[in-house]
Design a protein around this motif. Structure first.
Motif, PDB file in Angstrom:
ATOM      1  N   GLU A 256      42.857 -72.887-114.011  1.00  0.00           N
ATOM      2  CA  GLU A 256      42.024 -71.262-114.384  1.00  0.00           C
ATOM      3  C   GLU A 256      41.424 -71.619-116.422  1.00  0.00           C
ATOM      4  O   GLU A 256      39.865 -71.184-116.683  1.00  0.00           O
ATOM      5  CB  GLU A 256      42.142 -70.302-114.528  1.00  0.00           C
ATOM      6  CG  GLU A 256      42.576 -69.544-113.115  1.00  0.00           C
ATOM      7  CD  GLU A 256      43.374 -68.257-113.004  1.00  0.00           C
ATOM      8  OE1 GLU A 256      43.665 -67.862-114.272  1.00  0.00           O
ATOM      9  OE2 GLU A 256      43.329 -67.586-112.261  1.00  0.00           O
ATOM     10  N   VAL A 257      42.481 -72.034-117.091  1.00  0.00           N
ATOM     11  CA  VAL A 257      41.828 -72.389-118.848  1.00  0.00           C
ATOM     12  C   VAL A 257      40.823 -73.853-118.499  1.00  0.00           C
ATOM     13  O   VAL A 257      39.877 -73.444-118.940  1.00  0.00           O
ATOM     14  CB  VAL A 257      43.490 -72.871-119.108  1.00  0.00           C
ATOM     15  CG1 VAL A 257      42.834 -73.338-120.770  1.00  0.00           C
ATOM     16  CG2 VAL A 257      43.980 -71.581-119.521  1.00  0.00           C
TER      17      VAL A 257
ATOM     18  N   THR B 117      48.875 -72.898-111.445  1.00  0.00           N
ATOM     19  CA  THR B 117      46.851 -72.141-110.840  1.00  0.00           C
ATOM     20  C   THR B 117      46.813 -71.488-112.887  1.00  0.00           C
ATOM     21  O   THR B 117      45.150 -71.596-113.226  1.00  0.00           O
ATOM     22  CB  THR B 117      47.260 -70.799-110.403  1.00  0.00           C
ATOM     23  OG1 THR B 117      47.474 -71.335-109.155  1.00  0.00           O
ATOM     24  CG2 THR B 117      46.080 -69.661-110.320  1.00  0.00           C
ATOM     25  N   PRO B 118      47.400 -71.057-113.898  1.00  0.00           N
ATOM     26  CA  PRO B 118      46.691 -70.628-114.992  1.00  0.00           C
ATOM     27  C   PRO B 118      46.661 -71.790-115.686  1.00  0.00           C
ATOM     28  O   PRO B 118      45.334 -71.813-116.307  1.00  0.00           O
ATOM     29  CB  PRO B 118      48.049 -70.304-115.628  1.00  0.00           C
ATOM     30  CG  PRO B 118      49.035 -69.434-114.574  1.00  0.00           C
ATOM     31  CD  PRO B 118      48.589 -70.256-113.501  1.00  0.00           C
ATOM     32  N   VAL B 119      46.835 -73.154-115.384  1.00  0.00           N
ATOM     33  CA  VAL B 119      46.411 -73.774-116.088  1.00  0.00           C
ATOM     34  C   VAL B 119      44.962 -74.602-115.626  1.00  0.00           C
ATOM     35  O   VAL B 119      44.075 -75.282-116.664  1.00  0.00           O
ATOM     36  CB  VAL B 119      47.476 -75.101-115.847  1.00  0.00           C
ATOM     37  CG1 VAL B 119      46.958 -76.294-117.060  1.00  0.00           C
ATOM     38  CG2 VAL B 119      48.675 -74.509-116.716  1.00  0.00           C
TER      39      VAL B 119
ATOM     40  N   GLN C 137      51.377 -72.038-107.769  1.00  0.00           N
ATOM     41  CA  GLN C 137      51.411 -70.956-108.901  1.00  0.00           C
ATOM     42  C   GLN C 137      51.512 -71.382-109.840  1.00  0.00           C
ATOM     43  O   GLN C 137      50.721 -70.601-110.895  1.00  0.00           O
ATOM     44  CB  GLN C 137      52.467 -70.141-108.159  1.00  0.00           C
ATOM     45  CG  GLN C 137      51.642 -69.562-106.462  1.00  0.00           C
ATOM     46  CD  GLN C 137      53.434 -68.893-105.888  1.00  0.00           C
ATOM     47  OE1 GLN C 137      54.196 -68.139-106.847  1.00  0.00           O
ATOM     48  NE2 GLN C 137      52.674 -68.013-105.033  1.00  0.00           N
TER      49      GLN C 137
END
Length: 578
Positions: free
Chosen positions: A308-309, A304-306, A301
């Motif tokens: 997606e980038v 995940t943002p990294v 979790q």
């Protein structure tokens, strides 16, 4: 049995701070500590001709030696995976690159591990001056060369045989090249690549003894490890030490299977390209432990943002291929002809240079001798492939189709395939000596001990990749016996079998280096063949004969691949795949 000793993932999740999390944290700390302890031995100072501490036959040193060899194996496997994904992708996607990379892969596969060590060791020592890391890097590179070619062939073939309907879906949805790679191509290739990685890992053990004995400036250095331990035991005819080494490698194989390969097999089952689930999915107690723990999901979790980038960035840098290709055909033909001309000029120059060096140093008669010795080794390879295919292809299909049989035999198969066959060469050599069996025939058995598993593992992977719904439909319509093989099994496993055959062939040629010349103490048995020719030339440091032997072996391997295996690959791509 191991899985039943653990609480269920649901039970573990209900704990306030799960036992699974505690177990994973403790296991990670232990693993890091072991790696630090074992890896520290590679950081000592070393400048040729310094003396590396000799290998002791005291069984108490075996855990440390086993750790050093295992660490080298996993570093080589990591490098092999990276190389496979990059090299296999380029070869499969670029028609021009394929003309160079696949024949080059054939050649590299045919170059024996001893040849890579002879060429690269000085360069690796120069990269790490004053440190033993240079010798360690040379050893890891030698293991890498024994693992990577099989994996690369598997991934390349998977990319070339993507089902047409999935290819159309990817084009219609305008997936970027990065999205196509991560969402379609890698998942489709995962099962076959995983089984070939297991086979490659076992193949790495086959050459670990050669990789731990490094020659620099006519001085031989032996790195501590299981392979060098076995070599020392053979030199001293110490059966007790050999027995302890066999126990150590058996324990290592079982641990690696339970802690690494078994979880990966269970995880990779989700990549089956079918609408219905497998009748009985593979299981792993360690994977259940990961699923039960909260820590891995929390880390995912957070990352995940990294991810997606990074995905958006790589997707924007790799736009989808245009559906309508409006390239000028005349311009493309002219460009292809120019490319082919340059390629032929480069290949011609290399061939002429190599022939000039060989004829100027060893003469035409030596070339004829090497060619005839190659025919003898070729005969052994052909016999091996025929017998191994007849025996192991049906067994591999049975294991891949029958979940109960797979549960029973997969651990046995993985153990046998991972067990380094050359660790039992001393016992086979002693048997040949006492029974007066000619090594000219015995070497076929020794070669098969290392090469036959490529066919078995690829047959298992091919059978497992056949969708369950197709197998159920074949049963419903009453297909059995030869009809089942013609209509379903052969088309379903043909691509995987070809990959197994070509890698088994290359592995057999490479294994001939250590199979056609074997020793027990002061007694050496030498078969007539190209493998023994290269081994003797390497031991003597005769560079002209080394070059001739490696060149002749490459010529045989590439020629067979071009004339026979490439034709079978074409059949796999155009006719025999589901």
């Amino acid at each position: 049995m191991l899985r039943r000793t653990f609480p269920s993932p649901e039970a573990l999740r209900r704990l306030p701070f799960g036992l699974a999390d505690i177990a994973l944290i403790m296991g990670t700390l232990v693993l890091v500590g072991l790696i630090a302890r074992v890896g520290a031995g590679a950081l000592i100072s070393f400048v040729p001709p310094d003396v590396v501490p000799s290998v002791s036959l005291d069984p108490g040193n075996l855990p440390y030696y086993a750790g050093r060899s295992t660490l080298r194996m996993f570093i080589a496997l990591f490098c092999s995976t990276l190389f496979t994904l990059i090299y296999g992708y380029i070869a499969a996607k670029s028609r021009r690159a394929e003309r160079v990379l696949i024949p080059l892969l054939d050649i590299l596969q045919s170059v024996p591990v001893l040849g890579f060590l002879s060429i690269t060791v000085t360069g690796f020592i120069a990269l790490f001056p004053g440190s033993l890391l240079g010798l360690e890097a040379a050893s890891i590179f030698a293991i890498f060369t024994s693992q990577v070619w099989n994996m690369t062939f598997s991934f390349y073939q998977s990319l070339r045989t993507v089902p047409s309907e999935l290819d159309e879906v990817a084009r219609l949805y305008r997936l970027s090249q990065w999205q196509r790679f991560t969402k379609l191509e890698v998942p489709l290739a995962t099962i076959g690549l995983l089984w070939n990685a297991m086979m490659s890992f076992g193949g790495g053990w086959f050459f670990v003894a050669a990789s731990e004995a490094i020659s620099v400036l006519n001085q031989k250095y032996t790195l501590p490890g299981l392979g060098s331990y076995v070599a020392a035991a053979v030199a001293k005819e110490d059966l007790s030490a050999l027995g302890w080494a066999l126990v150590a490698i058996a324990v290592i194989i079982l641990l690696v299977d339970q802690l690494f390969w078994r979880p990966l097999i269970a995880w990779a089952d989700k990549f089956r390209s079918e609408t219905s689930a497998a009748a009985e999915a593979p299981e792993s107690w360690l994977l259940d432990l990961f699923k039960a723990a909260r820590l891995p999901s929390l880390i995912v979790q957070l990352l995940t943002p990294v991810g997606e980038v990074i995905n958006r960035l790589l997707s924007s840098l790799t736009p989808p291929h245009p559906i309508n290709n409006n390239v000028d055909k005349n311009q493309q033909v002219l460009s292809d002809r120019l490319y082919n001309f340059v390629l032929l000029v480069v290949i011609g120059a290399l061939v002429i240079t190599g022939l000039h060096f060989i004829f100027a140093t060893v003469g035409f008669s030596e070339v004829v001798k090497a060619f005839l010795l190659g025919l003898l080794t070729l005969g052994r390879v052909v016999i091996l492939l025929i017998i191994a295919s007849l025996i192991w292809t049906p067994i591999g299909v049975a294991i891949g189709f029958n979940p109960k049989l797979a549960r029973l035999l997969q651990p046995v198969v993985q153990f046998l395939a991972s067990f380094p066959a050359n660790f039992i060469f001393p016992f086979a050599t002693l048997f040949f000596i006492r029974t007066h069996i000619s090594i000219n025939f015995g070497s076929i058995l020794l070669m098969s001990l290392g090469a036959q598993w490529y066919i078995l593992f690829n047959s298992i992977a091919g059978a497992m990749s056949i969708p369950t719904d197709l197998r159920e439909m074949a049963t419903d319509v009453g297909l059995h016996g030869s009809k089942l093989w013609r209509k379903l099994i052969i088309p379903g496993i043909f691509s995987s079998w070809v990959t197994g055959g070509v890698t088994a062939s290359g592995g057999a040629w490479n294994a001939s280096i250590v199979s056609e010349i074997v020793s027990w103490g002061q007694t050496t048995l030498i078969a007539s063949g190209l493998g023994a020719y290269i081994a003797e030339a390497t031991q003597a440091g005769d560079w002209p004969r080394i070059t001739l032997g490696i060149g002749m072996m490459s010529l045989y391997v590439v020629g067979i691949n071009r004339l026979f295996w490439r034709w079978l690959y074409h059949l796999a791509e155009t006719k025999y795949h589901l």
